[in-house]
Design a protein around this motif. Structure first.
Motif, PDB file in Angstrom:
ATOM      1  N   VAL A 104       0.569  -1.297  -0.019  1.00 22.70           N
ATOM      2  CA  VAL A 104      -0.071   0.059  -0.016  1.00 22.70           C
ATOM      3  C   VAL A 104       0.914   1.175   0.055  1.00 22.70           C
ATOM      4  CG1 VAL A 104      -2.074  -1.249   0.953  1.00 22.70           C
ATOM      5  CG2 VAL A 104      -0.312  -0.064   2.514  1.00 22.70           C
ATOM      6  N   GLY A 105       2.202   1.083  -0.127  1.00 25.65           N
ATOM      7  CA  GLY A 105       2.925   2.309  -0.217  1.00 25.65           C
ATOM      8  C   GLY A 105       3.484   2.948   0.790  1.00 25.65           C
ATOM      9  N   PHE A 106       3.355   2.279   2.193  1.00 25.19           N
ATOM     10  CA  PHE A 106       3.815   2.740   3.436  1.00 25.19           C
ATOM     11  C   PHE A 106       5.305   2.446   3.652  1.00 25.19           C
ATOM     12  CE2 PHE A 106      -0.646   2.823   5.799  1.00 25.19           C
ATOM     13  CZ  PHE A 106      -0.860   3.790   4.886  1.00 25.19           C
ATOM     14  N   HIS A 107       6.069   3.514   3.869  1.00 27.78           N
ATOM     15  CA  HIS A 107       7.672   3.381   3.992  1.00 27.78           C
ATOM     16  C   HIS A 107       7.932   3.993   5.438  1.00 27.78           C
ATOM     17  CE1 HIS A 107       8.153   1.420   0.091  1.00 27.78           C
ATOM     18  NE2 HIS A 107       7.457   2.587  -0.230  1.00 27.78           N
ATOM     19  N   SER A 108       8.790   3.547   6.111  1.00 25.36           N
ATOM     20  CA  SER A 108       8.979   4.067   7.465  1.00 25.36           C
ATOM     21  C   SER A 108       7.655   4.488   8.448  1.00 25.36           C
ATOM     22  CB  SER A 108       9.810   5.286   7.420  1.00 25.36           C
ATOM     23  OG  SER A 108      11.123   4.893   6.556  1.00 25.36           O
ATOM     24  N   TYR A 109       6.706   3.457   8.407  1.00 27.97           N
ATOM     25  CA  TYR A 109       5.675   3.848   9.166  1.00 27.97           C
ATOM     26  C   TYR A 109       5.823   3.263  10.619  1.00 27.97           C
ATOM     27  CZ  TYR A 109       0.779   3.106  10.903  1.00 27.97           C
ATOM     28  OH  TYR A 109      -0.192   3.403  11.398  1.00 27.97           O
ATOM     29  N   ILE A 110       5.669   3.893  11.478  1.00 27.47           N
ATOM     30  CA  ILE A 110       5.601   3.746  12.953  1.00 27.47           C
ATOM     31  C   ILE A 110       4.359   4.232  13.490  1.00 27.47           C
ATOM     32  CG2 ILE A 110       6.934   3.986  15.195  1.00 27.47           C
ATOM     33  CD1 ILE A 110       9.386   3.860  13.497  1.00 27.47           C
ATOM     34  N   ALA A 111       3.920   3.381  14.325  1.00 25.20           N
ATOM     35  CA  ALA A 111       2.287   3.608  15.171  1.00 25.20           C
ATOM     36  C   ALA A 111       2.602   3.413  16.543  1.00 25.20           C
ATOM     37  CB  ALA A 111       1.461   3.281  14.348  1.00 25.20           C
ATOM     38  N   THR A 112       1.863   4.351  17.406  1.00 27.48           N
ATOM     39  CA  THR A 112       1.841   4.031  18.876  1.00 27.48           C
ATOM     40  C   THR A 112       0.463   3.962  19.356  1.00 27.48           C
ATOM     41  OG1 THR A 112       4.220   4.766  19.276  1.00 27.48           O
ATOM     42  CG2 THR A 112       2.621   4.537  21.210  1.00 27.48           C
ATOM     43  N   TRP A 113      -0.043   3.020  19.956  1.00 22.48           N
ATOM     44  CA  TRP A 113      -1.582   3.098  20.282  1.00 22.48           C
ATOM     45  C   TRP A 113      -1.329   3.093  21.777  1.00 22.48           C
ATOM     46  CZ3 TRP A 113      -5.740  -0.238  17.736  1.00 22.48           C
ATOM     47  CH2 TRP A 113      -5.666   0.021  16.281  1.00 22.48           C
ATOM     48  N   LYS A 114      -2.252   3.766  22.375  1.00 23.72           N
ATOM     49  CA  LYS A 114      -2.209   4.221  23.859  1.00 23.72           C
ATOM     50  C   LYS A 114      -3.587   4.364  24.422  1.00 23.72           C
ATOM     51  CE  LYS A 114      -0.090   7.273  27.385  1.00 23.72           C
ATOM     52  NZ  LYS A 114       0.106   6.024  28.359  1.00 23.72           N
ATOM     53  N   LEU A 115      -3.964   3.696  25.660  1.00 25.33           N
ATOM     54  CA  LEU A 115      -5.363   3.842  26.092  1.00 25.33           C
ATOM     55  C   LEU A 115      -5.146   4.913  27.370  1.00 25.33           C
ATOM     56  CD1 LEU A 115      -6.476   0.257  26.787  1.00 25.33           C
ATOM     57  CD2 LEU A 115      -7.094   1.666  24.929  1.00 25.33           C
ATOM     58  N   LYS A 116      -6.003   5.759  27.430  1.00 21.02           N
ATOM     59  CA  LYS A 116      -6.210   6.927  28.363  1.00 21.02           C
ATOM     60  C   LYS A 116      -7.691   6.990  29.034  1.00 21.02           C
ATOM     61  CE  LYS A 116      -5.953  11.797  28.698  1.00 21.02           C
ATOM     62  NZ  LYS A 116      -5.965  13.172  27.930  1.00 21.02           N
ATOM     63  N   PRO A 117      -7.605   6.581  30.638  1.00 20.43           N
ATOM     64  CA  PRO A 117      -8.932   6.766  30.921  1.00 20.43           C
ATOM     65  C   PRO A 117      -9.594   8.247  31.105  1.00 20.43           C
ATOM     66  CG  PRO A 117      -7.354   5.541  32.432  1.00 20.43           C
ATOM     67  CD  PRO A 117      -6.548   6.185  31.334  1.00 20.43           C
ATOM     68  N   THR A 118     -10.843   8.054  30.653  1.00 21.61           N
ATOM     69  CA  THR A 118     -11.598   9.344  30.781  1.00 21.61           C
ATOM     70  C   THR A 118     -12.775   9.287  31.765  1.00 21.61           C
ATOM     71  OG1 THR A 118     -13.155   8.930  29.045  1.00 21.61           O
ATOM     72  CG2 THR A 118     -11.044   9.683  28.488  1.00 21.61           C
ATOM     73  N   PRO A 119     -13.505  10.489  32.140  1.00 20.75           N
ATOM     74  CA  PRO A 119     -14.669  10.184  32.894  1.00 20.75           C
ATOM     75  C   PRO A 119     -15.586   9.273  32.340  1.00 20.75           C
ATOM     76  CG  PRO A 119     -13.735  12.433  32.993  1.00 20.75           C
ATOM     77  CD  PRO A 119     -12.907  11.830  31.845  1.00 20.75           C
ATOM     78  N   TYR A 128       0.830   8.023  14.537  1.00 22.43           N
ATOM     79  CA  TYR A 128       1.492   7.504  13.453  1.00 22.43           C
ATOM     80  C   TYR A 128       2.384   8.441  12.765  1.00 22.43           C
ATOM     81  CZ  TYR A 128      -2.541   9.184  11.405  1.00 22.43           C
ATOM     82  OH  TYR A 128      -3.846  10.052  10.983  1.00 22.43           O
ATOM     83  N   GLU A 129       3.432   8.112  12.092  1.00 15.33           N
ATOM     84  CA  GLU A 129       4.342   8.714  11.217  1.00 15.33           C
ATOM     85  C   GLU A 129       4.734   7.798  10.197  1.00 15.33           C
ATOM     86  OE1 GLU A 129       8.661   8.917  12.845  1.00 15.33           O
ATOM     87  OE2 GLU A 129       7.296  10.116  13.943  1.00 15.33           O
ATOM     88  N   VAL A 130       4.663   8.374   8.733  1.00 15.43           N
ATOM     89  CA  VAL A 130       5.199   7.496   7.670  1.00 15.43           C
ATOM     90  C   VAL A 130       5.668   8.667   6.711  1.00 15.43           C
ATOM     91  CG1 VAL A 130       2.697   7.849   6.850  1.00 15.43           C
ATOM     92  CG2 VAL A 130       4.411   5.817   5.957  1.00 15.43           C
ATOM     93  N   GLU A 131       6.703   8.228   5.927  1.00 15.83           N
ATOM     94  CA  GLU A 131       6.963   8.876   4.696  1.00 15.83           C
ATOM     95  C   GLU A 131       5.702   9.071   3.943  1.00 15.83           C
ATOM     96  OE1 GLU A 131      10.314   7.062   2.756  1.00 15.83           O
ATOM     97  OE2 GLU A 131      11.637   6.879   4.455  1.00 15.83           O
ATOM     98  N   PRO A 132       5.880  10.440   3.329  1.00 19.78           N
ATOM     99  CA  PRO A 132       4.700  10.404   2.269  1.00 19.78           C
ATOM    100  C   PRO A 132       4.403   9.429   1.290  1.00 19.78           C
ATOM    101  CG  PRO A 132       5.902  12.540   2.542  1.00 19.78           C
ATOM    102  CD  PRO A 132       6.691  11.497   3.254  1.00 19.78           C
ATOM    103  N   VAL A 133       3.100   9.086   1.234  1.00 21.57           N
ATOM    104  CA  VAL A 133       2.769   7.994   0.570  1.00 21.57           C
ATOM    105  C   VAL A 133       2.296   8.461  -0.866  1.00 21.57           C
ATOM    106  CG1 VAL A 133       1.140   5.870   0.229  1.00 21.57           C
ATOM    107  CG2 VAL A 133       1.702   6.937   2.515  1.00 21.57           C
TER     108      VAL A 133
END
Length: 171
Positions: A104-119, A128-133
């Motif tokens: 799909v053309g993604f190069h140098s793609y890195i992602a972080t998923w995080k949970l954050k409690p809310t009320p 996420y960050e990736v070189e332009p696709v």
């Protein structure tokens, strides 16, 4: 003399956020940390273990069958990526992965998923960050991740509430 770096575009950076209402982070985390179980919640038809143990850094999953914002109806090939878990921290409800291969053309793609409690419940954050696709705009990627994450949050919310209701009537 011109630097090679001058001709390169900055990496695209984005973030999607979705709320799982009425559900604690402790309940959502076991579903997210199952790295090989992405297709149970995210609108990716296929997620298959390739190597390693799910949730262990270094494990790799193969994801396929998803539509991208640049796909037209006549496209015959199947979109796919191989994704490698780089790190995971259950105490912080976070993990980071990269796309190591795909079509799909993604190069140098890195992602972080995080949970954050809310009320109101739990927020799922996808950074996420990736070189332009090629053939894409950053807005396409932002729309793709936003739609996918919101569909996932809704499915998780419905699944956990169904379980809670079923167990309540069982007792």
């Amino acid at each position: 003399m011109e630097s090679i770096e001058q001709g390169r575009e900055e990496k695209w950076k984005g973030k999607a956020i979705a709320e799982v209402k009425g559900v604690k982070a402790e309940e959502v985390w076991p579903l997210l940390e199952d790295f090989f179980g992405l297709n149970k919640w995210f609108p990716t038809p296929l997620c298959i273990p390739v190597e390693g143990l799910s949730g262990q850094p270094g494990c790799v999953r193969f994801c396929a069958g998803f539509k991208t914002p640049v796909d037209d109806e006549t496209k015959k090939t199947v979109n796919w990526t191989k994704q490698k878990l780089l790190s995971i921290d259950p105490s912080q409800w976070t993990f980071t992965y990269s796309i190591v291969e795909g079509n799909v053309g993604f190069h140098s793609y890195i992602a972080t998923w995080k949970l954050k409690p809310t009320p109101e419940g739990t927020e799922i954050q996808w950074h996420y960050e990736v070189e332009p696709v090629e053939g894409w705009k950053l807005e396409y990627l932002n729309t793709f991740t936003d739609k996918g994450l919101n569909a996932m949050a809704k499915k998780i919310e419905e699944g956990l509430k169904t379980m809670e209701t079923a167990l309540k009537f069982h007792n």
